[in-house]
Motif scaffolding. Structure first.
Motif, mmCIF file in Angstrom:
data_model
loop_
_atom_site.group_PDB
_atom_site.id
_atom_site.type_symbol
_atom_site.label_atom_id
_atom_site.label_comp_id
_atom_site.label_asym_id
_atom_site.label_seq_id
_atom_site.Cartn_x
_atom_site.Cartn_y
_atom_site.Cartn_z
ATOM 1 N N ARG A 92 13.584 7.675 3.342
ATOM 2 C CA ARG A 92 12.716 7.430 2.183
ATOM 3 C C ARG A 92 12.672 8.661 1.282
ATOM 4 N NH1 ARG A 92 6.826 5.428 3.473
ATOM 5 N NH2 ARG A 92 6.534 7.597 4.067
ATOM 6 N N LYS A 194 7.911 8.380 -3.180
ATOM 7 C CA LYS A 194 6.694 9.074 -2.764
ATOM 8 C C LYS A 194 6.668 10.394 -3.531
ATOM 9 C CE LYS A 194 4.129 9.456 1.582
ATOM 10 N NZ LYS A 194 3.196 8.330 1.463
ATOM 11 N N TYR A 199 0.305 10.003 -7.650
ATOM 12 C CA TYR A 199 -1.075 10.296 -7.253
ATOM 13 C C TYR A 199 -1.876 10.871 -8.413
ATOM 14 C CZ TYR A 199 -0.351 8.953 -2.494
ATOM 15 O OH TYR A 199 -0.127 8.203 -1.379
ATOM 16 N N GLU A 230 -0.783 -2.563 -3.825
ATOM 17 C CA GLU A 230 -1.143 -1.818 -2.620
ATOM 18 C C GLU A 230 -2.467 -1.100 -2.825
ATOM 19 O OE1 GLU A 230 1.138 1.784 -1.726
ATOM 20 O OE2 GLU A 230 2.355 1.347 -3.481
ATOM 21 N N ALA A 233 -3.339 5.021 -0.725
ATOM 22 C CA ALA A 233 -2.183 5.550 0.000
ATOM 23 C C ALA A 233 -1.795 4.634 1.162
ATOM 24 C CB ALA A 233 -2.494 6.945 0.513
ATOM 25 N N ILE A 257 6.239 2.904 6.094
ATOM 26 C CA ILE A 257 6.842 2.773 7.421
ATOM 27 C C ILE A 257 5.865 2.047 8.352
ATOM 28 C CG2 ILE A 257 7.753 4.121 9.373
ATOM 29 C CD1 ILE A 257 8.492 6.214 7.021
ATOM 30 N N THR A 258 4.583 2.228 8.123
ATOM 31 C CA THR A 258 3.592 1.481 8.892
ATOM 32 C C THR A 258 3.662 0.001 8.519
ATOM 33 O OG1 THR A 258 2.236 3.456 8.588
ATOM 34 C CG2 THR A 258 1.203 1.576 9.687
ATOM 35 N N THR A 300 0.324 5.815 7.533
ATOM 36 C CA THR A 300 0.403 6.770 8.640
ATOM 37 C C THR A 300 -0.951 7.377 9.012
ATOM 38 O OG1 THR A 300 2.684 7.300 8.119
ATOM 39 C CG2 THR A 300 1.468 8.968 9.345
HETATM 40 C C1 PLP Z 1 2.722 7.130 2.013
HETATM 41 C C2 PLP Z 1 2.180 5.962 1.289
HETATM 42 C C3 PLP Z 1 1.970 4.713 1.918
HETATM 43 C C4 PLP Z 1 2.108 4.501 3.398
HETATM 44 O O1 PLP Z 1 3.345 4.795 3.918
HETATM 45 P P1 PLP Z 1 3.534 5.080 5.464
HETATM 46 O O2 PLP Z 1 4.981 5.372 5.595
HETATM 47 O O3 PLP Z 1 3.135 3.860 6.205
HETATM 48 O O4 PLP Z 1 2.657 6.234 5.810
HETATM 49 C C5 PLP Z 1 1.573 3.653 1.132
HETATM 50 N N1 PLP Z 1 1.365 3.788 -0.196
HETATM 51 C C6 PLP Z 1 1.542 4.969 -0.823
HETATM 52 C C7 PLP Z 1 1.303 5.054 -2.289
HETATM 53 C C8 PLP Z 1 1.955 6.088 -0.110
HETATM 54 O O5 PLP Z 1 2.104 7.262 -0.750
#
Ligand code: PLP
Length: 353
Positions: A92, A194, A199, A230, A233, A257-258, A300
């Protein structure tokens, strides 16, 4: 590549597990590596944890070229430390790098430096229930010039922070506000990467929600403001009747990933999982006619976070009496069981250090 290790002359005292918050305490060392468009990656090193020194014209300070990852090292009952699906974070990060015109890191190299760093800092992995060592790899454009272009110099860093249990007083469902003014991302934008910029742009809505007593916002799509995307985070899932619905990866959603792990566990247990468009109208209908059984965020930090209340246009809806539902609980137990080595990892997701 050789990783040069300079050990800290004095090691810090490890904190008491009961006082750990999130991301406030850092370990003794950090990993760093530089990149130049001619030389490629060079100068891989582990050095004592210290402030970074960058040029005031460094690209990241002006044009926001920054990406990051987040994963955890978990202390198993047998004392060993393990990572959860680290290859997914590495891939990723490379996808994010591609979008932001930052350099990619060959997978083998990224894995080698990550595991070497975690191995060196593994004593920092706390053992109390629910605690872990949070790893934060990040990369930034680091040209010493104000010109606007794809960068020629970048820096990759990994820092680590022992973090406390997300759920100290048991799993409490959170209240979420559906945001219908600001948007987080648009298709064609950086939503699937990411990156810090996503953010920065979402803080305003987060603050507004916090002032009204909501933990996070649920984003709608940036074009029609109609489809669920979504949460803050976390990715989001809904149990509507017997179907588990989660927004499909359209380019504006972060591929968690979760999220991916939840989908695999759910399918394995025989649930019908649909990755599709879910409109706020369909969700509203399911809330009103009682077919919305459960809702949860997944990421996560919290693994899964049950949603007990949703607010849309000042109307409040309670979900599952504000309690954690059985599917949410099952996902929490399964994923945390694998992560902390309490149940057998039949998926091959964990990587022992
Ligand atoms: C990191 C993140 C997630 C969750 O990702 P994981 O890999 O499950 O930790 C979801 N949305 C956003 C905006 C993120 O930055």
């Amino acid at each position: 590549m050789e990783i040069k290790i300079t050990k800290a002359p004095v090691l810090k005292e490890k904190p008491d597990s009961s006082t750990l918050g999130f991301g406030k305490i850092f370990t003794d060392h950090m990993f760093m590596m530089d990149w130049n468009s001619e030389k490629g990656w060079y100068n891989a090193r582990i050095v004592p944890f210290e402030n970074l020194s960058i040029h005031p014209a460094s690209t990241v300070l002006h044009y926001g070229s920054e990406i990051f990852e987040g994963l955890k090292a978990y202390r198993r009952a047998d004392g060993k430390v393990q990572l959860f699906r680290p290859i997914e974070n590495i891939r990723r990060m490379n996808n994010s790098a591609e979008r932001l015109c930052l350099p990619q890191i060959p997978e083998d190299l990224a894995m080698e430096v990550l595991t070497t760093f975690v191995d060196l800092e593994q004593d920092w992995t706390p053992s109390a229930e629910g605690t872990s060592l949070y790893l934060r790899p990040f990369m930034f454009g680091n040209d010493e010039s104000l010109g606007v272009h794809a960068v020629h110099n970048a820096t990759y860093v990994i820092i680590a922070s022992p973090v406390g249990s997300y759920y100290k007083e048991g799993i409490n469902p959170v209240k979420i506000m559906i945001e219908d003014e600001d948007v987080r991302a648009v298709r064609g934008g950086t939503g699937y990467a990411k990156c810090g910029g996503n953010y920065a742009a979402s803080n305003r809505a987060g603050e507004r929600a916090a002032q009204k007593g909501y933990a996070q916002v649920l984003w709608l799509d940036g074009v029609e403001r109609k489809y669920i995307e979504e949460v803050g985070a976390m990715n989001v899932m809904f149990k509507i009747g017997d179907e588990i619905v989660t927004p499909m990866l359209s380019g504006s959603i972060l591929p968690g990933i979760t999220r991916k792990s939840c989908i695999e566990v759910l399918k394995d247990k025989g649930f019908k999982v649909s990755e599709r468009l879910l409109s706020v109208d369909e969700l509203g209908e399911a809330l009103q006619n009682g077919t919305l059984k459960e809702a949860w965020g997944c990421g996560t930090a919290a693994v899964v976070s049950p949603i007990g209340e949703l607010c849309y246009k000042d109307v409040k809806y309670t979900i599952n009496n504000g309690e954690i539902g059985e599917t949410t609980q099952m996902l929490y137990d399964t994923l945390t069981g694998i992560q902390w080595g309490k149940i057998e990892d039949t998926y091959g997701w964990t990587k022992e250090i």
